[in-house]
Structures are given as structure tokens and as C-alpha cells.
Design a protein around this motif. Structure first.
Motif, PDB file in Angstrom:
ATOM      1  N   UNK A  22       0.852  -1.191   0.000  1.00 23.42           N
ATOM      2  CA  UNK A  22       0.000   0.000   0.000  1.00 23.42           C
ATOM      3  C   UNK A  22       0.881   1.232   0.000  1.00 23.42           C
ATOM      4  N   UNK A  23       0.464   2.256  -0.706  1.00 19.05           N
ATOM      5  CA  UNK A  23       1.210   3.512  -0.718  1.00 19.05           C
ATOM      6  C   UNK A  23       0.799   4.335   0.491  1.00 19.05           C
ATOM      7  N   UNK A  24       1.775   4.891   1.168  1.00 22.75           N
ATOM      8  CA  UNK A  24       1.556   5.727   2.327  1.00 22.75           C
ATOM      9  C   UNK A  24       2.465   6.943   2.249  1.00 22.75           C
ATOM     10  N   UNK A  25       2.122   7.956   3.015  1.00 21.39           N
ATOM     11  CA  UNK A  25       2.955   9.151   3.098  1.00 21.39           C
ATOM     12  C   UNK A  25       3.487   9.226   4.520  1.00 21.39           C
ATOM     13  N   UNK A  26       4.802   9.249   4.647  1.00 18.81           N
ATOM     14  CA  UNK A  26       5.411   9.301   5.973  1.00 18.81           C
ATOM     15  C   UNK A  26       5.334  10.730   6.525  1.00 18.81           C
ATOM     16  N   UNK A  27       5.650  10.930   7.798  1.00 18.82           N
ATOM     17  CA  UNK A  27       5.546  12.269   8.400  1.00 18.82           C
ATOM     18  C   UNK A  27       6.398  13.334   7.707  1.00 18.82           C
ATOM     19  N   UNK A  28       7.408  12.962   6.961  1.00 20.57           N
ATOM     20  CA  UNK A  28       8.244  13.926   6.240  1.00 20.57           C
ATOM     21  C   UNK A  28       7.678  14.286   4.862  1.00 20.57           C
ATOM     22  N   UNK A  35       3.448  -2.941   3.612  1.00 18.79           N
ATOM     23  CA  UNK A  35       2.648  -4.154   3.492  1.00 18.79           C
ATOM     24  C   UNK A  35       1.452  -4.094   4.448  1.00 18.79           C
ATOM     25  N   UNK A  36       0.495  -4.983   4.256  1.00 18.80           N
ATOM     26  CA  UNK A  36      -0.698  -4.996   5.094  1.00 18.80           C
ATOM     27  C   UNK A  36      -0.387  -5.308   6.547  1.00 18.80           C
ATOM     28  N   UNK A  37       0.602  -6.134   6.783  1.00 21.49           N
ATOM     29  CA  UNK A  37       0.964  -6.493   8.152  1.00 21.49           C
ATOM     30  C   UNK A  37       1.481  -5.282   8.928  1.00 21.49           C
ATOM     31  N   UNK A  38       2.127  -4.354   8.267  1.00 19.56           N
ATOM     32  CA  UNK A  38       2.696  -3.168   8.922  1.00 19.56           C
ATOM     33  C   UNK A  38       1.762  -1.954   8.865  1.00 19.56           C
ATOM     34  N   UNK A  39       0.609  -2.067   8.232  1.00 17.23           N
ATOM     35  CA  UNK A  39      -0.278  -0.921   8.046  1.00 17.23           C
ATOM     36  C   UNK A  39      -0.782  -0.369   9.383  1.00 17.23           C
ATOM     37  N   UNK A  40      -1.132  -1.237  10.322  1.00 21.53           N
ATOM     38  CA  UNK A  40      -1.616  -0.777  11.624  1.00 21.53           C
ATOM     39  C   UNK A  40      -0.516  -0.017  12.370  1.00 21.53           C
ATOM     40  N   UNK A  44      -0.378   4.130  13.518  1.00 23.39           N
ATOM     41  CA  UNK A  44      -0.035   4.616  14.855  1.00 23.39           C
ATOM     42  C   UNK A  44       1.134   5.593  14.813  1.00 23.39           C
ATOM     43  N   UNK A  45       2.017   5.427  13.841  1.00 19.83           N
ATOM     44  CA  UNK A  45       3.195   6.285  13.708  1.00 19.83           C
ATOM     45  C   UNK A  45       2.921   7.510  12.831  1.00 19.83           C
ATOM     46  N   UNK A  46       1.664   7.827  12.578  1.00 21.99           N
ATOM     47  CA  UNK A  46       1.220   9.032  11.857  1.00 21.99           C
ATOM     48  C   UNK A  46       1.513   8.982  10.361  1.00 21.99           C
ATOM     49  N   UNK A  47       1.577   7.792   9.776  1.00 21.93           N
ATOM     50  CA  UNK A  47       1.662   7.682   8.324  1.00 21.93           C
ATOM     51  C   UNK A  47       0.260   7.853   7.770  1.00 21.93           C
ATOM     52  N   UNK A  48       0.123   8.493   6.619  1.00 24.88           N
ATOM     53  CA  UNK A  48      -1.172   8.654   5.968  1.00 24.88           C
ATOM     54  C   UNK A  48      -1.321   7.573   4.916  1.00 24.88           C
TER      55      UNK A  48
END
Length: 50
Positions: A22-28, A35-40, A44-48
Motif C-alpha cells: 500500500x502507498x503511504x505518506x510518511x511524516x516527512x 505491506x498490510x501487516x505493517x499498516x496498523x 499509529x506512527x502518523x503515516x497517511x
């Protein structure tokens, strides 16, 4: 073209070659693939998640 190119990259958090990512945007503000396993964890770490 390598043997395992169908995975499409690595997860930015756990570094596993896994599909689907999945594409996400990190805090920077940088776009990363997670991956789906790390999405949760990423939420919590403020990734969008997109």
C-alpha cells in the motif's frame, strides 16, 4: 528482469518482499510502500494511508 520481480518492491518498515503493498505518506511527506501487516503500525506512527 529478475526471477522475483513480480513482488514489486519491499515494505518500508519490515523490509520484506511481499505483495500487495500500500502507498503511504510518511511524516516527512515522502511516499513509501507498506505491506498490510505493517499498516496498523504505520497508522499509529502518523503515516497517511492512501
Amino acid at each position: 528482469m529478475g526471477l522475483f520481480d513480480f513482488f514489486g518492491g519491499r515494505c518500508a518498515i519490515c523490509k520484506r518482499k511481499i505483495s500487495p503493498l500500500r502507498k503511504s505518506i510518511d511524516p516527512r511527506g515522502k511516499t513509501v510502500k507498506i505491506c498490510r501487516a505493517c499498516a496498523e503500525y504505520a497508522e499509529r506512527r502518523a503515516y497517511q494511508i492512501h
